[in-house]
Design a protein around this motif. Structure first.
Motif, short mmCIF file in Angstrom:
data_model
loop_
_atom_site.label_atom_id
_atom_site.label_comp_id
_atom_site.label_asym_id
_atom_site.label_seq_id
_atom_site.Cartn_x
_atom_site.Cartn_y
_atom_site.Cartn_z
N GLN A 1 0.90 -1.35 0.11
CA GLN A 1 -0.10 -0.03 -0.12
C GLN A 1 0.96 1.26 0.03
O GLN A 1 1.74 1.31 0.82
N VAL A 2 0.48 2.08 -1.14
CA VAL A 2 1.36 3.40 -1.14
C VAL A 2 0.73 4.45 -0.07
O VAL A 2 -0.41 4.67 -0.02
N GLN A 3 1.71 5.01 0.66
CA GLN A 3 1.23 6.14 1.51
C GLN A 3 2.22 7.40 1.31
O GLN A 3 3.60 7.03 1.26
N LEU A 4 1.84 8.61 1.45
CA LEU A 4 2.70 9.76 1.35
C LEU A 4 2.30 10.18 2.80
O LEU A 4 1.26 10.68 3.10
N VAL A 5 3.43 10.60 3.61
CA VAL A 5 3.18 10.99 5.02
C VAL A 5 3.81 12.33 5.25
O VAL A 5 5.18 12.35 5.15
N GLU A 6 2.96 13.65 5.28
CA GLU A 6 3.92 14.74 5.72
C GLU A 6 4.14 15.18 6.91
O GLU A 6 3.39 14.66 7.79
N SER A 7 4.99 15.78 7.35
CA SER A 7 5.26 16.37 8.42
C SER A 7 6.13 17.90 8.50
O SER A 7 6.47 18.26 7.33
N GLY A 8 6.00 18.43 9.47
CA GLY A 8 6.79 19.73 9.61
C GLY A 8 5.93 20.82 9.72
O GLY A 8 6.73 22.04 9.82
N GLY A 9 4.70 20.72 9.73
CA GLY A 9 3.99 21.88 9.79
C GLY A 9 3.86 22.50 11.26
O GLY A 9 4.43 21.77 12.14
N GLY A 10 3.37 23.56 11.06
CA GLY A 10 2.89 24.25 12.76
C GLY A 10 2.78 25.67 12.57
O GLY A 10 2.50 26.10 11.56
N ALA A 23 7.22 11.73 3.41
CA ALA A 23 7.92 10.31 3.29
C ALA A 23 7.01 9.64 2.59
O ALA A 23 6.01 9.45 2.72
N ALA A 24 7.51 9.00 1.59
CA ALA A 24 6.87 7.91 0.78
C ALA A 24 6.96 6.39 1.17
O ALA A 24 8.41 6.04 1.31
N PHE A 25 5.78 5.81 1.16
CA PHE A 25 6.09 4.38 1.64
C PHE A 25 5.42 3.45 0.71
O PHE A 25 4.21 3.75 0.15
N GLY A 26 6.00 2.48 0.42
CA GLY A 26 5.34 1.39 -0.59
C GLY A 26 5.58 1.92 -2.00
O GLY A 26 5.00 1.08 -2.71
N VAL A 27 6.48 2.79 -2.17
CA VAL A 27 6.71 2.95 -3.46
C VAL A 27 8.04 3.76 -3.60
O VAL A 27 8.55 4.35 -2.89
N ALA A 28 8.90 3.30 -4.76
CA ALA A 28 9.94 3.89 -4.89
C ALA A 28 9.83 5.13 -5.85
O ALA A 28 9.10 5.07 -7.01
N CYS A 96 1.52 16.81 -0.34
CA CYS A 96 2.43 16.55 -1.16
C CYS A 96 1.62 15.62 -2.24
O CYS A 96 0.60 14.91 -1.96
N HIS A 97 2.21 15.59 -3.35
CA HIS A 97 1.43 14.91 -4.50
C HIS A 97 2.73 13.82 -5.33
O HIS A 97 3.82 14.53 -5.43
N ALA A 98 2.30 12.78 -5.58
CA ALA A 98 3.22 12.05 -6.55
C ALA A 98 2.62 11.50 -7.70
O ALA A 98 1.43 11.15 -7.57
N ARG A 99 3.28 11.70 -8.88
CA ARG A 99 2.55 11.20 -10.09
C ARG A 99 3.70 10.44 -10.85
O ARG A 99 4.79 10.66 -11.19
N ASP A 100 3.53 9.12 -11.29
CA ASP A 100 4.15 8.26 -11.87
C ASP A 100 4.10 8.74 -13.44
O ASP A 100 3.31 8.97 -14.25
N GLU A 108 -1.33 8.29 -9.28
CA GLU A 108 -1.24 9.52 -8.45
C GLU A 108 -1.62 9.16 -7.14
O GLU A 108 -2.43 8.31 -6.72
N TYR A 109 -0.88 9.73 -6.02
CA TYR A 109 -0.83 9.78 -4.57
C TYR A 109 -0.86 10.97 -4.02
O TYR A 109 -0.01 11.80 -4.41
N TRP A 110 -1.68 11.15 -3.10
CA TRP A 110 -1.61 12.25 -2.03
C TRP A 110 -1.50 12.01 -0.71
O TRP A 110 -1.87 11.01 -0.24
#
Length: 120
Positions: A1-10, A23-28, A96-100, A108-110
């Motif tokens: 399962q592909v996941q994009l996990v954002e952090s650093g906001g505040g 950080a992207a998980f489950g995908v290169a 964040c967004h990723a498109r193959d 596409e993933y968000w």
């Protein structure tokens, strides 16, 4: 399962800086065009910046040029956004967004978003 996990906001004062990560998980991400978008209350989703594959060519919205820098680390499967000289109008949820790029209608993933709030 592909996941994009954002952090650093505040919460940050005007003129301050934040470094957002995705950080992207489950995908290169090597074959993925990556980008940051933001959504503020009452406004449409706005493209903030993108970074391509191979040459890592970057593109920025006029509103953030000279203040934000997008970067990627394909080894760590991570996307970054360095935000400097933050202004109240930068307050938004950042996604964040990723498109193959290997296919015309590539996957596409968000991410789930990270909130940036800039106080006067």
């Amino acid at each position: 399962q592909v996941q994009l996990v954002e952090s650093g906001g505040g919460l940050v004062q005007a003129g301050g800086s934040l470094r957002l990560s995705c950080a992207a998980f489950g995908v290169a991400i090597t074959d993925y065009q990556l980008g940051w978008y933001r959504l503020a209350p009452g406004k449409e989703r706005e493209l903030v910046a993108t970074i391509g594959v191979f040459t890592h060519r970057t593109n920025y919205a006029d509103s953030v040029k000279g203040r934000f820098t997008i970067g990627r680390d394909d080894v760590e499967s991570t996307l970054y956004l360095q935000t400097n000289s933050l202004q109240s109008q930068d307050t938004a949820a950042y996604y964040c967004h990723a498109r193959d790029i290997r296919a015309t209608w590539g996957a596409e993933y968000w991410g789930q978003g990270t909130q940036v709030t800039v106080s006067p």
